[in-house]
Scaffold this active site. Structure first.
Site, PDB file in Angstrom:
ATOM      1  CE  LYS A 205      -4.545  -1.786   1.337  1.00  0.00           C
ATOM      2  NZ  LYS A 205      -5.462  -1.689   2.545  1.00  0.00           N
ATOM      3  NE  ARG A 239      -7.818  -8.243   0.831  1.00  0.00           N
ATOM      4  CZ  ARG A 239      -7.290  -7.445  -0.175  1.00  0.00           C
ATOM      5  NH1 ARG A 239      -6.166  -6.550  -0.263  1.00  0.00           N
ATOM      6  NH2 ARG A 239      -7.902  -7.471  -1.564  1.00  0.00           N
TER       7      ARG A 239
HETATM    8  C1  9MG Z   1     -10.400  -5.215  -0.653  1.00  0.00           C
HETATM    9  N1  9MG Z   1      -9.212  -4.914   0.344  1.00  0.00           N
HETATM   10  C2  9MG Z   1      -8.185  -3.965   0.006  1.00  0.00           C
HETATM   11  N2  9MG Z   1      -7.584  -3.644   1.102  1.00  0.00           N
HETATM   12  C3  9MG Z   1      -8.015  -4.353   2.225  1.00  0.00           C
HETATM   13  C4  9MG Z   1      -7.874  -4.157   3.581  1.00  0.00           C
HETATM   14  O1  9MG Z   1      -6.965  -3.458   3.967  1.00  0.00           O
HETATM   15  N3  9MG Z   1      -8.791  -4.998   4.228  1.00  0.00           N
HETATM   16  C5  9MG Z   1      -9.751  -5.816   3.775  1.00  0.00           C
HETATM   17  N4  9MG Z   1     -10.555  -6.349   4.623  1.00  0.00           N
HETATM   18  N5  9MG Z   1     -10.280  -5.614   2.731  1.00  0.00           N
HETATM   19  C6  9MG Z   1      -9.217  -4.953   1.598  1.00  0.00           C
END
Ligand code: 9MG
Length: 264
Positions: A205, A239
């Site tokens: 990010k 994630r």
């Molecule tokens: C779809 N998506 C993109 N970034 C995310 C994040 O930080 N958390 C979750 N739950 N979904 C995300």
């Protein structure tokens, strides 16, 4: 949780995973590298991204979910805010709903409740298209996030979604400045008061890009550092795009944390 974007404008995959075959290969790789969950998304939620019409999202997501359920022994999470998609992917065998809009679209709360699936509620203000236009909070960011998630939990419980089905996410990068993101990671223990599992997404990010001055393809070391810190601060599901190095980083972190648990 490995990320499987099926959006042509995906910021990290360059749109290469929109074809079913590419999705299959990518899923196989995520699972071989150690992912336990595959998060499939047909709408780009990166800052400034346009929304996607329902029919387009359905075309992208549904065949991929059906294929994953048929061919792999993994929990398939679907990153969607659309009630129709929630209902359809649940019928197709998906195992989790990941809604960055916390079931706020009309009908989403009722649709999610009817699926019986676990749901991830994430903190965000506004829409991805506009959320990064000078985000501002009158409270410390961690208080704003806890208050928001607390009210979303109550809303879910009133709609018949029990606490046991909920997972929470502070929403790194969603309606937050770099300073908000850094502070929120340092204060993540504030979310422990809510006593629910935490999902955390910081992989590749802009908080990494802005801090280190790195392009999207150069953010792995920064993303690994953040994954480690998220685990130390109570994150349960991480994630990520780069599963293999993250699994090693997380397992190493756990070995150190476990030593403390065993010897204190
Ligand atoms: C779809 N998506 C993109 N970034 C995310 C994040 O930080 N958390 C979750 N739950 N979904 C995300």
């Amino acid at each position: 949780m490995g990320i499987l974007n099926v959006t042509p404008d995906s910021f990290s995959d360059g749109g290469h995973h929109d074809a079913l075959d590419a999705a299959r290969r990518h899923a196989e790789r995520l699972l071989t590298e150690g992912a336990a969950i595959i998060d499939v998304g047909g709408e780009s939620t990166r800052p400034g991204a346009e929304g996607v019409p329902l029919e387009r999202e359905r075309e992208r997501v549904l065949p991929v979910v059906e294929m994953l359920v048929r061919e792999f022994d993994a929990l398939v999470s679907v990153d969607t805010s659309a009630p129709e998609i929630m209902t359809e992917v649940a019928a197709a065998g998906a195992g989790m709903i990941n809604d960055v809009r916390s079931l706020t679209r009309p009908g989403a709360l009722e649709a999610a409740a009817a699926t019986d699936l676990p749901v991830c509620l994430m903190h965000m203000l506004g829409e991805p298209q506009t959320m990064q236009r000078a985000p501002h909070y009158d409270q410390p960011i961690e208080t704003a996030v806890v208050d928001f998630l607390e009210s979303q939990i109550a809303r879910c419980e009133r709609a018949g979604i029990s606490r046991e089905r909920l997972i929470l996410d502070p929403g790194f990068g969603f309606a937050k400045t770099l300073e908000h993101n850094l502070r929120l990671l340092n204060r993540m223990d504030a979310l422990e008061a809510l006593e629910l599992p935490l999902l955390v997404g910081m992989s590749r990010k802009s908080m990494v890009g802005k801090t280190l001055g790195r392009g999207v393809d150069e953010r792995l070391p920064g993303s690994l550092a953040l994954a480690v810190m998220a685990v130390e601060r109570g994150g349960h599901i991480i994630r990520v795009h780069d599963v293999a190095p993250t699994v090693d980083a997380v397992n190493m972190t756990w070995a150190v944390l476990q030593e403390r648990i065993d010897h204190e």
